[in-house]
Design a protein around this motif. Sequence first.
Motif, mmCIF file in Angstrom:
data_model
loop_
_atom_site.group_PDB
_atom_site.id
_atom_site.type_symbol
_atom_site.label_atom_id
_atom_site.label_comp_id
_atom_site.label_asym_id
_atom_site.label_seq_id
_atom_site.Cartn_x
_atom_site.Cartn_y
_atom_site.Cartn_z
ATOM 1 N N SER A 253 -90.596 61.873 -37.340
ATOM 2 C CA SER A 253 -91.675 61.568 -38.191
ATOM 3 C C SER A 253 -92.984 62.496 -38.183
ATOM 4 O O SER A 253 -93.198 62.921 -37.053
ATOM 5 C CB SER A 253 -92.221 60.110 -37.748
ATOM 6 N N ASP A 254 -93.059 62.727 -39.342
ATOM 7 C CA ASP A 254 -94.539 63.883 -39.384
ATOM 8 C C ASP A 254 -95.347 63.043 -40.364
ATOM 9 O O ASP A 254 -96.082 63.833 -41.300
ATOM 10 C CB ASP A 254 -94.051 65.290 -39.746
ATOM 11 N N VAL A 255 -95.205 61.703 -40.477
ATOM 12 C CA VAL A 255 -95.837 61.178 -41.603
ATOM 13 C C VAL A 255 -97.648 61.213 -41.212
ATOM 14 O O VAL A 255 -97.859 61.169 -40.149
ATOM 15 C CB VAL A 255 -95.797 59.643 -41.519
ATOM 16 N N ILE A 256 -98.587 61.396 -42.317
ATOM 17 C CA ILE A 256 -99.827 61.527 -42.185
ATOM 18 C C ILE A 256 -100.120 60.041 -42.068
ATOM 19 O O ILE A 256 -100.133 59.284 -43.106
ATOM 20 C CB ILE A 256 -100.593 62.189 -43.294
ATOM 21 N N CYS A 257 -100.508 59.417 -40.949
ATOM 22 C CA CYS A 257 -101.013 57.851 -40.818
ATOM 23 C C CYS A 257 -101.918 57.783 -39.428
ATOM 24 O O CYS A 257 -101.671 58.724 -38.427
ATOM 25 C CB CYS A 257 -99.683 57.163 -40.694
ATOM 26 N N TYR A 258 -102.339 56.734 -39.355
ATOM 27 C CA TYR A 258 -103.093 56.400 -37.890
ATOM 28 C C TYR A 258 -101.945 56.474 -37.015
ATOM 29 O O TYR A 258 -100.981 55.476 -37.290
ATOM 30 C CB TYR A 258 -103.931 55.078 -38.149
ATOM 31 N N PRO A 259 -102.024 56.755 -35.685
ATOM 32 C CA PRO A 259 -101.100 56.786 -34.737
ATOM 33 C C PRO A 259 -100.542 55.309 -34.561
ATOM 34 O O PRO A 259 -99.329 54.858 -34.143
ATOM 35 C CB PRO A 259 -101.555 57.191 -33.537
ATOM 36 N N GLU A 260 -101.582 54.330 -34.578
ATOM 37 C CA GLU A 260 -101.289 53.043 -34.226
ATOM 38 C C GLU A 260 -100.011 52.283 -35.412
ATOM 39 O O GLU A 260 -99.098 51.438 -35.121
ATOM 40 C CB GLU A 260 -102.370 51.929 -34.136
ATOM 41 N N ASP A 289 -107.103 58.947 -30.870
ATOM 42 C CA ASP A 289 -106.897 57.429 -30.662
ATOM 43 C C ASP A 289 -106.267 57.441 -29.203
ATOM 44 O O ASP A 289 -104.982 57.425 -28.949
ATOM 45 C CB ASP A 289 -105.947 57.169 -31.823
ATOM 46 N N TRP A 290 -107.199 57.397 -28.265
ATOM 47 C CA TRP A 290 -106.721 57.335 -26.916
ATOM 48 C C TRP A 290 -105.873 56.588 -26.536
ATOM 49 O O TRP A 290 -104.765 56.512 -25.703
ATOM 50 C CB TRP A 290 -107.896 57.566 -25.811
ATOM 51 N N GLU A 291 -106.071 55.192 -26.721
ATOM 52 C CA GLU A 291 -105.221 54.139 -26.478
ATOM 53 C C GLU A 291 -103.897 54.204 -27.143
ATOM 54 O O GLU A 291 -102.846 54.146 -26.071
ATOM 55 C CB GLU A 291 -105.951 52.753 -27.053
ATOM 56 N N THR A 292 -103.628 54.684 -28.261
ATOM 57 C CA THR A 292 -102.295 54.690 -28.658
ATOM 58 C C THR A 292 -101.669 55.775 -28.185
ATOM 59 O O THR A 292 -100.441 55.783 -27.791
ATOM 60 C CB THR A 292 -102.517 54.873 -30.284
ATOM 61 N N ILE A 293 -102.318 56.915 -27.896
ATOM 62 C CA ILE A 293 -101.717 58.318 -27.276
ATOM 63 C C ILE A 293 -101.006 57.511 -26.198
ATOM 64 O O ILE A 293 -99.999 57.886 -25.567
ATOM 65 C CB ILE A 293 -102.747 59.304 -27.150
ATOM 66 N N ARG A 294 -101.878 57.097 -25.159
ATOM 67 C CA ARG A 294 -101.305 56.526 -23.775
ATOM 68 C C ARG A 294 -100.268 55.524 -23.843
ATOM 69 O O ARG A 294 -99.531 55.566 -23.146
ATOM 70 C CB ARG A 294 -102.521 55.794 -23.269
ATOM 71 N N ARG A 295 -100.203 54.534 -25.219
ATOM 72 C CA ARG A 295 -99.135 53.892 -25.162
ATOM 73 C C ARG A 295 -97.930 54.357 -25.733
ATOM 74 O O ARG A 295 -96.524 54.127 -25.134
ATOM 75 C CB ARG A 295 -99.269 52.892 -26.387
ATOM 76 N N PHE A 296 -97.917 55.627 -26.297
ATOM 77 C CA PHE A 296 -96.796 56.400 -26.594
ATOM 78 C C PHE A 296 -96.327 56.973 -25.293
ATOM 79 O O PHE A 296 -95.102 57.194 -24.909
ATOM 80 C CB PHE A 296 -97.116 57.383 -27.636
ATOM 81 N N LEU A 314 -100.862 65.365 -31.887
ATOM 82 C CA LEU A 314 -99.945 65.629 -30.451
ATOM 83 C C LEU A 314 -98.596 65.370 -30.811
ATOM 84 O O LEU A 314 -98.328 64.978 -32.202
ATOM 85 C CB LEU A 314 -100.551 64.546 -29.318
ATOM 86 N N THR A 315 -97.784 65.725 -30.343
ATOM 87 C CA THR A 315 -96.362 65.383 -30.593
ATOM 88 C C THR A 315 -95.613 64.483 -29.503
ATOM 89 O O THR A 315 -95.905 64.875 -28.244
ATOM 90 C CB THR A 315 -95.476 66.633 -30.812
ATOM 91 N N TRP A 316 -95.195 63.378 -29.738
ATOM 92 C CA TRP A 316 -94.415 62.648 -28.731
ATOM 93 C C TRP A 316 -92.791 62.929 -28.884
ATOM 94 O O TRP A 316 -92.357 62.843 -30.122
ATOM 95 C CB TRP A 316 -94.503 61.108 -29.331
ATOM 96 N N ILE A 317 -92.265 62.916 -27.576
ATOM 97 C CA ILE A 317 -91.053 63.395 -27.724
ATOM 98 C C ILE A 317 -90.117 62.553 -26.812
ATOM 99 O O ILE A 317 -90.699 62.239 -25.620
ATOM 100 C CB ILE A 317 -90.720 65.019 -26.899
ATOM 101 N N ARG A 318 -89.010 61.816 -27.147
ATOM 102 C CA ARG A 318 -88.400 61.110 -26.311
ATOM 103 C C ARG A 318 -86.921 61.308 -26.396
ATOM 104 O O ARG A 318 -86.395 60.898 -27.631
ATOM 105 C CB ARG A 318 -88.667 59.546 -26.560
ATOM 106 N N ILE A 319 -86.281 61.759 -25.454
ATOM 107 C CA ILE A 319 -84.806 62.023 -25.644
ATOM 108 C C ILE A 319 -84.184 60.997 -24.810
ATOM 109 O O ILE A 319 -84.540 60.923 -23.496
ATOM 110 C CB ILE A 319 -84.401 63.321 -25.138
ATOM 111 N N GLY A 320 -83.335 60.306 -25.563
ATOM 112 C CA GLY A 320 -82.556 59.132 -24.563
ATOM 113 C C GLY A 320 -81.176 59.931 -23.875
ATOM 114 O O GLY A 320 -80.813 60.969 -23.971
ATOM 115 N N LYS A 321 -80.761 58.923 -23.000
ATOM 116 C CA LYS A 321 -79.536 59.239 -22.161
ATOM 117 C C LYS A 321 -78.425 59.181 -23.011
ATOM 118 O O LYS A 321 -78.316 58.301 -23.782
ATOM 119 C CB LYS A 321 -79.516 58.485 -21.026
#
Length: 321
Positions: A253-260, A289-296, A314-321
Motif C-alpha cells: 500500500s502506498d495509499v495517501i491516507c491517515y495512518p490509522e 502520528d506516533w501512536e499509530t506508528i507504534r501500533r504498526f 515511514l515504511t512498515w515491512i512485515r514478512i511472514g514465515k
Amino acid sequence: MESFIRTDDLSMTGGSPIIGAPLGGIVYQGIGEYAGHLDTELGVVDDSWGEFRFVRGKERQVFWTRNVWLEPFRLEFGSISEAAAALRSVQRNWAPSLFTQFRRGELIKAKLPPITDKPRSFPWLVPDAPMGAWTLLDEHTLIGSARCASPFPGGIVEFTEDKEGPPSRAYLKVQEALVRARTFPKPGERCIDAGATPGGWTWVLAGLGARVTAIDRASLDERVLAMDGVEYLKHDAFTLAPEELGPTDWLFSDVICYPERLYAWIERWLSSGLCRNFICTLKMQGEPDWETIRRFAAIQGSTVVHLCANKHELTWIRIGK
Ligand SMILES: C[S@@+](CC[C@H](N)C(=O)[O-])C[C@H]1O[C@@H](n2cnc3c(N)ncnc32)[C@H](O)[C@@H]1O
C-alpha cells in the motif's frame, strides 16, 4: 597519543572484537530535514555530534533514523594509518559518515577496503557481512560501530534509475523496501497493490513476474496495465474486504491516507490470515502520528523504517514465515 586497543575476548562483547573504548550506549543517526523527529523520539540525549545522537544504555525504539550504531566505541588515534588499521583489524566493511574532518576522513577511507557507493541495480540481495560505520569528531578521535541496524554503507542506498519504464519515481520505494526485506515476490505469486496509480510499484512487481491486482480510484498508466499479470480495480481500497479480494502472497500500500485508516484495513487482513507479507507506506501530515506508528511496529515480525526514498513518511515491512 594512546594507540588502539583490540579486545579478542569475544565473550565480553557479544561476539565481535572491539577496538577503542565502548561508549556504553547507542548512537542514532538523524535524517537531514527530519532530524527533529529523532530528537522528539529520543528526548534528552547524553551527547550530540553533527547528525548523531548518543544515548547511554540499551537500544531505544526509534523510527526517524538513517542508521543505528549498536556497539559504538571511541578510538583515539595518532595517524591515519593507525585509524585504518584499527578498523581493518575488526572486519572488512566500514563506511564513513563524516560531518567534519572531511579531508582526513577521506584519507582514512582510502586505506580501508573499498565499498561501492554506486547505485545498485534491482533486484539486489544485500550481503550478510556486517557493515560498520564511523565518523571523526576531531583530528584524533573516531567514533565507530562494527554492528549497525542498516545493511547499507552509511545507511544509504541508491538504485539505478529507469527514466523510461516506470510511470513515477515511487517505484524506488518498493525496490528499497524489498531489498531491505531480503526477499522478493516470486514469479506467479499474487500481489495486491493498493494506491497503485500511476503504477510505479505495480511496474516493479509485474517486472518480477508476479501477478498484480492494482487498486486505485484513479486510472493506472496504460503501459503498466498492459504488462503481463496486471489487473486493475478502480475502487477505494479500504472499502474492499480481504475476503472479497481473496488470498494473496503480498499486500502493498502506498495509499495517501491517515495512518490509522490504513491500520484499520491492515488489522482486517491480519485477522483474516489471507496474506503473509506486507509493505506499506505510512504517510505523515504535520506531526507524525506516533501512536499509530507504534501500533504498526508492535505487530509481530514487523519493522518500521525510514527508507532513503521516503519523504515525510515511514515504511512498515512485515514478512511472514
Ligand atoms: C503516492 S500515490 C501512489 C504511487 C504509486 N505507488 C506508484 O508507484 O506509482 C497514492 C495513490 O493513492 C491513491 N488513493 C488515495 N486514497 C485511496 C483509496 N482510498 N483507495 C485507493 N487508492 C487511493 C491516489 O489516487 C494515488 O494514486
